[in-house]
Design a protein around this motif. Structure first.
Motif, mmCIF file in Angstrom:
data_model
loop_
_atom_site.group_PDB
_atom_site.id
_atom_site.type_symbol
_atom_site.label_atom_id
_atom_site.label_comp_id
_atom_site.label_asym_id
_atom_site.label_seq_id
_atom_site.Cartn_x
_atom_site.Cartn_y
_atom_site.Cartn_z
ATOM 1 N N UNK A 50 29.597 26.044 11.994
ATOM 2 C CA UNK A 50 28.249 26.367 11.525
ATOM 3 C C UNK A 50 27.960 25.723 10.176
ATOM 4 N N UNK A 51 28.990 25.502 9.381
ATOM 5 C CA UNK A 51 28.809 24.806 8.093
ATOM 6 C C UNK A 51 28.335 23.378 8.358
ATOM 7 N N UNK A 52 28.985 22.687 9.279
ATOM 8 C CA UNK A 52 28.601 21.306 9.604
ATOM 9 C C UNK A 52 27.213 21.242 10.206
ATOM 10 N N UNK A 53 26.895 22.169 11.105
ATOM 11 C CA UNK A 53 25.577 22.185 11.749
ATOM 12 C C UNK A 53 24.465 22.451 10.734
ATOM 13 N N UNK A 54 24.713 23.377 9.822
ATOM 14 C CA UNK A 54 23.717 23.700 8.800
ATOM 15 C C UNK A 54 23.528 22.528 7.842
ATOM 16 N N UNK A 55 24.622 21.897 7.456
ATOM 17 C CA UNK A 55 24.533 20.724 6.575
ATOM 18 C C UNK A 55 23.787 19.590 7.272
ATOM 19 N N UNK A 56 23.997 19.421 8.573
ATOM 20 C CA UNK A 56 23.293 18.375 9.318
ATOM 21 C C UNK A 56 21.787 18.654 9.351
ATOM 22 N N UNK A 57 21.423 19.914 9.539
ATOM 23 C CA UNK A 57 19.997 20.272 9.536
ATOM 24 C C UNK A 57 19.378 20.025 8.164
ATOM 25 N N UNK A 58 20.120 20.364 7.116
ATOM 26 C CA UNK A 58 19.635 20.135 5.752
ATOM 27 C C UNK A 58 19.513 18.640 5.478
ATOM 28 N N UNK A 59 20.493 17.856 5.903
ATOM 29 C CA UNK A 59 20.467 16.406 5.695
ATOM 30 C C UNK A 59 19.302 15.782 6.456
ATOM 31 N N UNK A 60 19.075 16.230 7.684
ATOM 32 C CA UNK A 60 17.971 15.703 8.491
ATOM 33 C C UNK A 60 16.630 15.962 7.803
ATOM 34 N N UNK A 61 16.475 17.164 7.248
ATOM 35 C CA UNK A 61 15.235 17.510 6.555
ATOM 36 C C UNK A 61 15.052 16.634 5.321
ATOM 37 N N UNK A 62 16.126 16.386 4.587
ATOM 38 C CA UNK A 62 16.058 15.506 3.414
ATOM 39 C C UNK A 62 15.748 14.066 3.821
ATOM 40 N N UNK A 63 16.344 13.620 4.921
ATOM 41 C CA UNK A 63 16.083 12.257 5.412
ATOM 42 C C UNK A 63 14.640 12.087 5.853
ATOM 43 N N UNK A 64 14.057 13.133 6.404
ATOM 44 C CA UNK A 64 12.655 13.072 6.818
ATOM 45 C C UNK A 64 11.778 12.693 5.627
ATOM 46 N N UNK A 65 12.016 13.331 4.495
ATOM 47 C CA UNK A 65 11.218 13.025 3.303
ATOM 48 C C UNK A 65 11.474 11.608 2.804
ATOM 49 N N UNK A 66 12.696 11.139 2.950
ATOM 50 C CA UNK A 66 12.992 9.758 2.557
ATOM 51 C C UNK A 66 12.286 8.771 3.480
ATOM 52 N N UNK A 67 12.225 9.098 4.764
ATOM 53 C CA UNK A 67 11.601 8.194 5.734
ATOM 54 C C UNK A 67 10.081 8.149 5.602
#
Length: 121
Positions: A50-67
């Protein structure tokens, strides 16, 4: 313990991110994983999936703003006689909902961040 490359592996499973290289994804994955690890409740195993899954969701959200700053990400495209348009507001709402759902799933492993109130009409 979960590492940033584990988070990258989860992100690479998403069709819209598979063309990104690991070197492009890794900085967001490192920041997102650090955020999750800093906010883990006492006694939670930092190696749980769940730590990895949560970090992936957080990273995806951050990448969205970068994109968003990408010059052609949210423009219209013409393919033959058809025009395809992307809607920034709609995509943001989808990304936000996915992010929020991931944080709800992780509520048992994350520290309580404080009071939250949401009203919907």
């Amino acid at each position: 313990m979960v590492e940033a490359v584990d988070v990258c592996a989860i992100l690479k499973e998403h069709a819209d991110l598979e063309n990104f290289s690991v070197t492009e994804l890794l900085p967001a994955c490192k920041r997102a994983l650090a955020f999750v690890l800093e906010n883990l409740r006492d006694g939670v195993d930092p190696g749980c999936s769940l730590v990895a899954e949560t970090a992936a969701a957080e990273a995806r959200f951050r990448l969205f703003f970068r994109m968003i700053s990408s010059s052609d990400r949210f423009k219209s495209y013409k393919a033959g006689d058809m025009t395809v348009q992307r809607d920034l507001e709609k995509e943001f709402l989808i990304e936000k909902e996915m992010h929020d759902e991931a944080l709800v799933r992780a509520a048992g492993i994350l520290k309580d961040g404080g009071f939250f109130f949401e009203a919907r009409s």
